[in-house]
Design an enzyme around this catalytic site. Sequence first.
Site, PDB file in Angstrom:
ATOM      1  N   SER B 114     -31.333   8.390  10.909  1.00 54.43           N
ATOM      2  CA  SER B 114     -31.042   7.144  10.188  1.00 54.43           C
ATOM      3  C   SER B 114     -31.951   6.033  10.680  1.00 54.43           C
ATOM      4  O   SER B 114     -32.378   6.025  11.837  1.00 54.43           O
ATOM      5  CB  SER B 114     -29.584   6.773  10.451  1.00 54.43           C
ATOM      6  OG  SER B 114     -29.340   5.420  10.159  1.00 54.43           O
ATOM      7  N   TYR B 138     -23.590   4.428  16.788  1.00 52.81           N
ATOM      8  CA  TYR B 138     -24.077   5.406  15.804  1.00 52.81           C
ATOM      9  C   TYR B 138     -25.595   5.578  15.914  1.00 52.81           C
ATOM     10  O   TYR B 138     -26.111   6.700  15.986  1.00 52.81           O
ATOM     11  CB  TYR B 138     -23.697   4.921  14.407  1.00 52.81           C
ATOM     12  CG  TYR B 138     -24.267   5.740  13.270  1.00 52.81           C
ATOM     13  CD1 TYR B 138     -23.672   6.930  12.879  1.00 52.81           C
ATOM     14  CD2 TYR B 138     -25.385   5.302  12.571  1.00 52.81           C
ATOM     15  CE1 TYR B 138     -24.183   7.669  11.827  1.00 52.81           C
ATOM     16  CE2 TYR B 138     -25.900   6.036  11.518  1.00 52.81           C
ATOM     17  CZ  TYR B 138     -25.302   7.224  11.154  1.00 52.81           C
ATOM     18  OH  TYR B 138     -25.821   7.950  10.115  1.00 52.81           O
TER      19      TYR B 138
END
Lengths: 317, 317
Positions: B114, B138
Amino acid sequence: MIGRKLTARLVRDGALNGHGIHRMTLTDIIVPDPPGARFAVGTEASDLSAPGAAVRAIAGRPDVIFHLAAIVSGEAEADFEKGYRANFAGTRELFEAIRLAGDGYRPKLVFASSIAVFGAPFPDAVPDDFFLTPLTSYGTQKAIGELLLADYTRRGFVDGIGVRLPTIVVRPGLPNRAASGFFSSIIREPLAGHEAVLPVDESVRHWFASPRAAVGFLLHAAGLAGAKELGARVNLTMPGLCCTVGEEIAALTRVAGTNVAGRIRREPDEAVARIVAGWPQNFDARRATALGFRAEASFDAIIRAHIEDELGGRIAG
Amino acid sequence: MIGRKLTARLVRDGALNGHGIHRMTLTDIIVPDPPGARFAVGTEASDLSAPGAAVRAIAGRPDVIFHLAAIVSGEAEADFEKGYRANFAGTRELFEAIRLAGDGYRPKLVFASSIAVFGAPFPDAVPDDFFLTPLTSYGTQKAIGELLLADYTRRGFVDGIGVRLPTIVVRPGLPNRAASGFFSSIIREPLAGHEAVLPVDESVRHWFASPRAAVGFLLHAAGLAGAKELGARVNLTMPGLCCTVGEEIAALTRVAGTNVAGRIRREPDEAVARIVAGWPQNFDARRATALGFRAEASFDAIIRAHIEDELGGRIAG
């Protein structure tokens, strides 16, 4: 080696960040030698990756933790599982033990990282925002430690700072088989009256600081005011000295004379040359310099630090 | 969502990298819906971080593994332990299961990463060699996954490639409470005849690709020849479209008319604006582009992909 020198310095100073030291605990895989100190010194043999070991290691709730422990590069490459256990699992266990202490414990944690978090190809001088591209398992483990340190710091579990040490020269002690060993041995051995082997060309360029500077980095890091001074980017490339092997030898000649420098024997080794070609040569360590970290400005100063700290000022001329 | 679309595409194609698919296993925390396919499809409910789960997940020795599993950003931030368990421990368990298979098993592994591995402040366009500076747990977990993937690939345990997905728009389904949700909902809801809330200024700029493009990235990654094409740097920022919210709305007006675009209600939300200000706006995804990865060239194309793939071509004009 850095741990031993850091300990000696703390014992000598008797203080850290302007506060007297009341107690110090040394933790290593084998029981460390306790130094004679004016304050209490505990020693522990402990593998941080073993169940419960990290919890025991912080039982005394130290205000400041220096986390230097590591399986070195060559060994982490030779033994994949051992490297991940010590450098990855051990580091994570330590961070988890601190997070789970549950009594508001939030120590300053100085994490010794390495320029091995970077991998070739490199720009002329690696900037502070160059990406983490380790080419060894050791570098990968250090890079993961940096990321965890930053996240645990951001979440408020610990007050962390990571310092990426340059290649440390002049390493005291016997020659070892690390590919980087010659950077030190071509200085250390001639100064002690012994011959040293130089396996690479004199044009090879690399990034250095003395053991004394490395200890200075760790102490300075312990004194920085965390998030206020560092922001979210808590891992810093330390300043160092960029110089060639030829410049190392020229400095040795200036400091100790041609007789000493004459003890270096050229014996090219393709394998070593190939490994070294993948290493960074130069950094632009702007942030750390702005934050007050200082390395030697010349290789002469690095050699003089070795002569003072390890040889009691005496050279085998 | 991407996993579901990837599955549908593989079922439709019946082939991957020019080879017919003989068997596919879908693994998720809850039993995934098995698609109707001309080849065998297994489904498993499994938490990769649980003991033995990763070993079972690869028991059929798949040639290609798409590892998309993740606790999303908001949840990983809200529940520290759950995020590390799923995104960090689960990923490592999978890599370890592959390494320890011991029968020469070395699958292609496509790891969905990501742009959350990056954190502000940013240059105008984030280059391929920008450093990993996640500002969320994350992002930290994804960055660690990238580092492990690169090391396991370098060591020959797996043939890995990491693809850093842009923010995916238009996300199908109901509005969710992710801070990034409005990028999709201001398109999706008006097209479906519903009002949508825009919490930020139209000048906000971000980095997008459609779900269709994301599936294309994963399939293209599976077909690359690993080390030969990627070298040591196996994690790649995917191409995307850099555009502002205002440009999104202009595209919606062009594609669906002013009546549809008129269903966007401006309701500034300082909290959302602050979060979004920390996100990257633009990338220079040079390496991935050179390797043949392709995103949409206009937001109009992103909207049209949504209308075709999710709305059967029909707009609630």
